[in-house]
Design a protein around this motif. Structure first.
Motif, PDB file in Angstrom:
ATOM      1  N   GLY A  88       0.764  -1.362  -0.118  1.00 17.25           N
ATOM      2  CA  GLY A  88      -0.127  -0.014  -0.033  1.00 17.25           C
ATOM      3  C   GLY A  88       0.821   1.220  -0.081  1.00 17.25           C
ATOM      4  O   GLY A  88       0.353   2.517   0.561  1.00 17.25           O
ATOM      5  N   LYS A  92       3.255   1.990   1.942  1.00 17.85           N
ATOM      6  CA  LYS A  92       4.181   2.295   3.013  1.00 17.85           C
ATOM      7  C   LYS A  92       5.496   1.435   3.072  1.00 17.85           C
ATOM      8  O   LYS A  92       5.791   0.261   2.522  1.00 17.85           O
ATOM      9  N   TYR A 134      12.736   7.452  -0.667  1.00 16.37           N
ATOM     10  CA  TYR A 134      13.584   7.966  -2.010  1.00 16.37           C
ATOM     11  C   TYR A 134      14.643   8.608  -1.174  1.00 16.37           C
ATOM     12  O   TYR A 134      14.732   9.456  -0.187  1.00 16.37           O
ATOM     13  N   GLU A 152      -1.316   8.661  -4.554  1.00 14.86           N
ATOM     14  CA  GLU A 152      -0.617   8.407  -3.424  1.00 14.86           C
ATOM     15  C   GLU A 152      -0.272   9.830  -2.541  1.00 14.86           C
ATOM     16  O   GLU A 152       0.042  10.902  -3.362  1.00 14.86           O
ATOM     17  N   THR A 153      -0.572   9.507  -1.371  1.00 17.94           N
ATOM     18  CA  THR A 153      -0.170  10.824  -0.555  1.00 17.94           C
ATOM     19  C   THR A 153       1.054  10.711   0.220  1.00 17.94           C
ATOM     20  O   THR A 153       1.552   9.707   0.645  1.00 17.94           O
ATOM     21  N   ASN A 154       1.876  11.779   0.324  1.00 17.17           N
ATOM     22  CA  ASN A 154       1.873  12.768  -0.154  1.00 17.17           C
ATOM     23  C   ASN A 154       2.410  13.276  -1.713  1.00 17.17           C
ATOM     24  O   ASN A 154       2.076  14.344  -2.298  1.00 17.17           O
ATOM     25  N   VAL A 155       2.937  12.287  -2.385  1.00 18.39           N
ATOM     26  CA  VAL A 155       3.698  12.333  -3.510  1.00 18.39           C
ATOM     27  C   VAL A 155       2.594  13.228  -4.618  1.00 18.39           C
ATOM     28  O   VAL A 155       3.117  14.109  -5.346  1.00 18.39           O
ATOM     29  N   SER A 188       0.495  15.392  -4.304  1.00 15.87           N
ATOM     30  CA  SER A 188       0.123  16.558  -3.930  1.00 15.87           C
ATOM     31  C   SER A 188       1.356  17.604  -4.111  1.00 15.87           C
ATOM     32  O   SER A 188       1.304  18.889  -4.149  1.00 15.87           O
ATOM     33  N   LEU A 189       2.761  17.128  -4.186  1.00 12.80           N
ATOM     34  CA  LEU A 189       3.756  17.914  -4.172  1.00 12.80           C
ATOM     35  C   LEU A 189       3.746  18.788  -5.254  1.00 12.80           C
ATOM     36  O   LEU A 189       4.460  20.094  -5.200  1.00 12.80           O
ATOM     37  N   ILE A 197       9.617  18.866   3.296  1.00 12.61           N
ATOM     38  CA  ILE A 197       8.746  17.737   2.923  1.00 12.61           C
ATOM     39  C   ILE A 197       9.243  16.424   2.540  1.00 12.61           C
ATOM     40  O   ILE A 197      10.055  16.392   1.465  1.00 12.61           O
ATOM     41  N   PRO A 218       8.686  12.993   0.886  1.00 11.58           N
ATOM     42  CA  PRO A 218       7.824  12.388   0.137  1.00 11.58           C
ATOM     43  C   PRO A 218       7.189  11.024   0.579  1.00 11.58           C
ATOM     44  O   PRO A 218       8.241  10.249   0.926  1.00 11.58           O
ATOM     45  N   SER A 219       6.071  10.703   0.515  1.00 13.75           N
ATOM     46  CA  SER A 219       5.533   9.416   0.989  1.00 13.75           C
ATOM     47  C   SER A 219       4.850   8.820  -0.056  1.00 13.75           C
ATOM     48  O   SER A 219       4.173   9.707  -0.819  1.00 13.75           O
ATOM     49  N   PHE A 220       4.514   7.554   0.127  1.00 14.13           N
ATOM     50  CA  PHE A 220       3.745   6.876  -1.368  1.00 14.13           C
ATOM     51  C   PHE A 220       2.656   6.193  -0.820  1.00 14.13           C
ATOM     52  O   PHE A 220       2.339   4.902  -1.435  1.00 14.13           O
ATOM     53  N   VAL A 221       1.873   6.699   0.133  1.00 18.94           N
ATOM     54  CA  VAL A 221       0.914   5.892   0.762  1.00 18.94           C
ATOM     55  C   VAL A 221      -0.404   5.956  -0.181  1.00 18.94           C
ATOM     56  O   VAL A 221      -0.575   6.962  -0.564  1.00 18.94           O
ATOM     57  N   VAL A 222      -0.734   4.879  -0.991  1.00 20.35           N
ATOM     58  CA  VAL A 222      -1.737   4.629  -1.704  1.00 20.35           C
ATOM     59  C   VAL A 222      -3.154   4.803  -1.067  1.00 20.35           C
ATOM     60  O   VAL A 222      -3.682   4.310  -0.138  1.00 20.35           O
TER      61      VAL A 222
END
Lengths: 338, 338, 338
Positions: free
Chosen positions: A147, A149, A153, A206-209, A211-212, A225, A227-231
């Motif tokens: 998901g 988590k 990067y 994916e949040t937050n990437v 939105s960046l 910030i 970056p995170s890749f939470v779907v």
């Protein structure tokens, strides 16, 4: 046994609505295993015949006997391994759609990599050898990350060393970060028809990437910030038609190879190749998912692709039920269950 | 009175096509109130029975008598308050779908905030007290900002003070800028069935912010780009199924609370929670829209969600017409009109 | 001649699935001209009656006689000019859907610009005169650039001069880079009904630019990423309804103007205006495509817009077949072929 002797069931999460609606559309009775929190929500839908409530998904084993007695065929999705663990999945006594051998090949990153490479699939470089210099930027992925988590990067060595300290896991891999766009391709392979179908495609949200990009350079100054890749969702996509042949061939090679190395009939049913496409129109496969993926939830009423095969709305959930129905009719159910 | 004694009408803008097509699909006669500029375009569609042309939407009051005489049920959408003002909406003598009390609760940012908080909804921090230090980045929103106009982003105090000078409005609020992805959830609550339905979801397409990510760091150097949030379109999304229960519960709480505090039956019909989702999968609701929103325009033929409830194409526009039709049949129209 | 005397055919690429499925839905026999690589993939679909295999698309002329003998009506798409060249298209002896005169007006950037300007369309500033200072940022486009290849972005003079050296083409134009969001509008103009229909809309999915926003400022530091605009897919969009009238009027003006300046009936059938929308909600048209575009591949089963015109699934591919069918019935096929 006839179709009316079986019930299609799943856990109330991930893609349960699609699976159960699809089963109902194909004429099956349906059962949803839910928690008390989600039951009122699932009860608003008209296609679920029965509910079995458990305090939490981890207590699934306590209802296995009841499910077996009802002759339930269980359709596993992403929440099955996430909540029950791979051992509990493999030990399940209920009729289970799919090949359980595949679980290990998917979960173990080395085995998965081996499978894809044997199939001739293009995959990102991996930096395994500590004596080989890492080429940045990279993405680090923990074993069993799901998901979105368990990823980070890093743009250079300093960045990497700072982040690895906080990562809190020893089992991880380091891959080159491919700069290109993501595309998730949903397939279905039927051991009955022996055909591969491209069911649909999506892009993850994916949040937050995701939105960046909306904060310009000036606006990001002074903010750190991570970056995170939470779907948290999915949106639809179609692929340039000239690249579909390659998308089809990749899936064919993955299936053929699985029949040789995975054992027990190889991979069948729904699966997904998670790709990144670079500016030279090359696919890199970053992961394979060996069951129905959440991106198919976009296509309750069929996708741009599934309408090419079927003159009726065909979701991946419904495709699974159609497959089971045909297997029952042709007395081939053992081809599909484990 | 019977269904054939009523006409469904709206202003030719925002979501008029969906509303009128939906009304026609449910068997209603339809009327579109248009300006001379848009009339030729709207005349290309086969589901609009009558056109009433006015020089500009502001002159709507001049045709009220005619509409009342025709027994028109007016379906308000986002252009009603934007073009006619809230007083003109509240004073309207034509049959008006929805609860006019809601207009004040939506328009006044303090009342809206109070409503959402009472419903237990998670909302962004607001910096009201001049003695409390603002935590940056923030987003400033003028009262009555609509369609993404009247917003600005500031990353620190200097940035804020520079921008507030040019803002030209005294009524505004300052909220923390939540870093996460946007998701707009479209609901329908029926006082006839007493059920909440998740009709669809979307992501807004905003200019220029949704183009900024396409210019890399190097390319942005030397350019001063002010982000703006003007909505010009919408694209589709589905939410991770494991988060749908919370999406459903939020709506339920909003409706329940509205019945206690808004008066006159509370909120009913279509509404939208505008959310931001952070990497810990938490919803922040940044706004509630208490009528049909433009994002539903994606789903003329039904959405991934509406197909779960209906075995026929069900847009939000059609859902409204179905509701009115059922109310007429059950002699409950006064539950729906104001 | 009757419908059964014709076969609808195209090259197996770009939007062939949509064209051939649409033709089959309208009752036509279908033929797909494929290469050996793509034939197995195309054979998995049930709506293609015949396959003609050629070693590469460039060898298309070798099968022209066969196609003419079979009475094939060829539907050109983006791959026709890309693979066969404009001269081969113009010299084709097979029944060809569309007006070949349009090819020159589309291919020559000066003619295209003249056409759009005459139609009163808002287009980006172009820096033609070497004595006029260029205002940055700009985008440079080679003649005949297609699929997003042959473009570069420059933020200032130094950047421009560095990139133009590597560009390797002498025929190019320099346009202001409009900061705003992209929207591609797919139209259909029928010389039989004389009506313009808004079929659908999309946003292109371009690598690598659509991935850049996912790397934050900090993460991009030290990386030199050159943005590229290679189209690999499409995702769906709807436009704010209040802007649809302008979208409709632009198309009307483009068609009217084409009838005056392009000759031979002007532009008809499917076409696309490629726009950028700025924060003041102004359209800039950056290109016109005078045939079916790949973005329509999203809408195999109809779009949010096509369902407004038709109470059945209507893709652009099917719309073309419907048009040809009606022309045959009304003995007006010469209105459509060249």
């Amino acid at each position: 046994m006839k179709q009316k002797d079986f019930i299609i069931g799943t856990l109330g999460s991930h893609s349960a609505l699609q699976i159960l609606k699809g089963a109902k559309d194909e004429g099956f009775r349906t059962v949803n295993i839910v928690t008390p929190e989600s039951e009122p929500f699932y009860r608003t839908f008209p296609f679920i015949d029965e509910f079995i409530s458990i305090p939490s998904f981890a207590e699934f084993p306590s209802v296995e006997k009841e499910l077996a007695a009802k002759n339930v065929i269980l359709i596993p999705h992403g929440s099955f391994v996430a909540y029950l663990g791979s051992e509990n999945n493999k030990n399940m006594k209920v009729k289970y759609y799919g090949n359980k051998n595949v679980i290990d090949w998917e979960e173990n990153r080395d085995k998965q990599r081996n499978w894809l490479q044997t199939a001739g699939i293009n995959i990102p470089r991996q930096f395994d050898n500590k004596h080989e210099p890492i080429q940045y930027p990279i993405i680090a992925k923990s074993y069993g990350a799901a998901g979105g988590k368990g990823y980070f990067y890093a743009r250079n060595k300093t960045d990497f060393e700072r982040k690895i300290k906080r990562f809190g896991t020893k089992q991880f891999i380091v891959q080159e970060y491919i700069i290109g766009v993501n595309l998730y391709i949903h397939y279905f392979y039927s051991p009955i028809t022996k055909k591969i179908e491209i069911m649909s495609m999506d892009k993850r949200y994916e949040t937050n990437v995701d939105s960046l990009g909306r904060i310009p350079l000036e606006g990001q100054k002074g903010l750190t910030i991570e970056p995170s890749f939470v779907v948290v969702g999915n949106s639809d996509l179609v692929l340039r038609e000239g690249m579909l042949t390659e998308a089809y061939n990749m899936a064919k090679n993955v299936i053929d190879t699985s029949q040789k190395i995975v054992g027990n009939r190889g991979l069948f049913g729904p699966f997904c190749l998670e790709t990144i496409i670079t500016p030279d129109r090359k696919f890199f496969v970053i992961e394979i998912s060996c069951r129905i993926v959440a991106g198919t939830n976009l296509f309750t009423h069929g996708s741009a692709y599934s309408w090419y095969y079927y003159n009726e709305p065909m979701s991946t959930g419904r495709r699974i039920a159609r497959e089971i129905k045909q297997a029952i009719e042709q007395d081939k159910l053992d081809l599909l269950l484990d």
